[in-house]
Design a protein around this motif. Sequence first.
Motif, short mmCIF file in Angstrom:
data_model
loop_
_atom_site.label_atom_id
_atom_site.label_comp_id
_atom_site.label_asym_id
_atom_site.label_seq_id
_atom_site.Cartn_x
_atom_site.Cartn_y
_atom_site.Cartn_z
N LEU A 69 -12.61 24.94 61.91
CA LEU A 69 -11.34 25.91 62.02
C LEU A 69 -11.54 26.96 62.69
CD1 LEU A 69 -8.43 26.13 60.86
CD2 LEU A 69 -9.48 27.45 58.95
N ASP A 70 -10.73 27.25 63.85
CA ASP A 70 -10.80 28.31 64.75
C ASP A 70 -9.57 29.14 64.22
OD1 ASP A 70 -10.39 30.27 66.78
OD2 ASP A 70 -11.18 28.72 68.46
N PRO A 71 -9.76 30.52 63.53
CA PRO A 71 -8.52 31.06 63.18
C PRO A 71 -7.84 31.87 64.27
CG PRO A 71 -10.52 31.40 61.66
CD PRO A 71 -10.78 30.57 62.89
N VAL A 72 -8.89 32.29 65.37
CA VAL A 72 -8.12 32.93 66.47
C VAL A 72 -7.24 32.01 67.40
CG1 VAL A 72 -8.87 34.06 68.60
CG2 VAL A 72 -10.30 34.45 66.59
N PHE A 114 -21.28 28.82 64.84
CA PHE A 114 -21.75 30.04 65.37
C PHE A 114 -20.51 30.49 66.11
CE2 PHE A 114 -25.56 27.75 64.97
CZ PHE A 114 -26.63 28.64 64.42
N PRO A 115 -19.62 31.54 65.27
CA PRO A 115 -18.25 31.53 66.11
C PRO A 115 -18.41 32.53 67.21
CG PRO A 115 -18.49 32.65 63.66
CD PRO A 115 -19.58 31.48 64.00
N ASP A 116 -19.67 33.47 67.23
CA ASP A 116 -19.74 34.33 68.32
C ASP A 116 -20.21 33.77 69.49
OD1 ASP A 116 -21.94 33.97 66.90
OD2 ASP A 116 -23.10 35.76 67.90
N LYS A 117 -20.86 32.57 69.35
CA LYS A 117 -21.20 31.80 70.45
C LYS A 117 -20.32 30.80 70.85
CE LYS A 117 -25.12 34.18 70.83
NZ LYS A 117 -25.33 35.21 71.86
N GLU A 121 -15.10 29.12 62.92
CA GLU A 121 -15.29 29.99 61.99
C GLU A 121 -15.82 29.23 60.46
OE1 GLU A 121 -15.70 33.34 61.46
OE2 GLU A 121 -14.79 34.16 63.41
N GLN A 122 -14.97 28.11 60.35
CA GLN A 122 -15.37 27.36 58.86
C GLN A 122 -15.40 26.01 59.42
OE1 GLN A 122 -12.47 27.90 56.04
NE2 GLN A 122 -13.64 26.93 54.16
N LEU A 123 -16.20 25.37 58.75
CA LEU A 123 -16.48 23.90 58.99
C LEU A 123 -16.16 23.14 57.62
CD1 LEU A 123 -20.15 23.79 60.77
CD2 LEU A 123 -17.75 23.70 61.89
N PHE A 124 -15.87 21.93 57.97
CA PHE A 124 -15.38 20.72 56.82
C PHE A 124 -15.93 19.74 57.09
CE2 PHE A 124 -11.80 23.50 57.89
CZ PHE A 124 -11.77 24.23 56.89
N ALA A 125 -16.56 18.91 56.14
CA ALA A 125 -17.04 17.62 56.17
C ALA A 125 -15.98 16.64 55.31
CB ALA A 125 -18.51 17.42 55.47
N GLY A 144 -29.24 33.32 65.31
CA GLY A 144 -27.69 33.89 65.45
C GLY A 144 -27.00 34.38 64.23
N LYS A 145 -25.75 34.20 64.25
CA LYS A 145 -24.92 34.77 63.15
C LYS A 145 -24.05 33.51 62.58
CE LYS A 145 -24.61 39.30 65.28
NZ LYS A 145 -23.51 40.48 65.82
N PRO A 146 -24.79 32.66 61.69
CA PRO A 146 -23.81 31.64 61.30
C PRO A 146 -22.89 31.98 60.30
CG PRO A 146 -25.94 31.61 60.18
CD PRO A 146 -25.92 32.67 61.39
N SER A 147 -21.60 31.27 60.53
CA SER A 147 -20.54 31.63 59.45
C SER A 147 -20.16 30.50 58.55
CB SER A 147 -19.19 31.97 60.54
OG SER A 147 -18.78 30.79 60.97
#
Length: 324
Positions: A185-188, A148-151, A173-177, A131-134
């Motif tokens: 985080l979902d910017p949309v 994988f935001p596109d999925k 889009e972005q993950l935090f631990a 896929g397309k990992p972000s």
Amino acid sequence: MKTARLAAALLAGALLAGCGSQDKDPLQVANNASAAKPASVPMSTPAKGDRIDTGGAVLDTLVVDRTLFLTRADTLLLYNLDDLTAQPRTVKLPGKPGKLSAAPSGALVPVPGSVLTVSTSGRSAPTEVGGKPSSAVLLRDGRLVVAFPDKDSVGVFRDGKRLANITGKVRPEQLFAVGEEVLALDPVRTALYDVQLDKRSFGTGVRAGQGAARGVTDSYGRVLVTDARSNQLLAFATGPVLMRQRFPVGKTPFGIAFDPTRKLIWVTVTGTNEVAGYAVGHGEPDLKYRFPTVGSPDSVAVDPRSGAVLVGSAATDGLAVVRP
């Protein structure tokens, strides 16, 4: 004099289920929602500090040990922080990289089809994820969590094997631990979600302003997020996710980095081509520094040893190095 007071924690109505069965997504407030974008303003005031030619637009920056990791469209550059004028090591990438994150003695670099673990010496090892990992984070127990935001999904891997695939009404889009807790985080939807790895589901979602852009964790167990539409810095407690603070920082903030030594949050203000440093060790953010910097300053990193701030230009202005 401080420009604003700390807002109270948002309690009533702030917590909403991230993956419920409602026909309408409770965190989707606009019919045609889109992620907030940084401002693109030509540099009109000379940037403070030294300037380094990066040979192209900077996508992201990260400091690990004595190395600055910097991504361009298809290249990873590794600069020695003890001599930033020296020629950087380069790692050719198989496509546009995602958001950088720290790994033991190196960085995680999401690229199409895989997540690269790149050491500070430039040695690269891929984990095939498809896929397309972000974005990706590595947990203490060895699990690699990948967005994988596109999925609308998050994958969990260990030793190259997929353990789980978590899906829902979330575009991560972005993950935090934070310890063993993972947040997305979902910017949309401009929301921050708890990722429940054991339950294999997205948990609570909390509104993150009007235009959540980028985030970072600090040494207090929080996630701090720039809100590019409301021109604010947002602070979230975790376990459970709750917004605790919101503070004005300037026009269209975007990039963000944390200095754990000096307890400073650095934010790029793309609407005015500035970088601002806020002390966050005693509650309310306190403005300590504000400098002119490169045009389109979409990313920032900080050297915790020296305190040097490194601002990357998404235009053609290279890298600004500020030593407060």
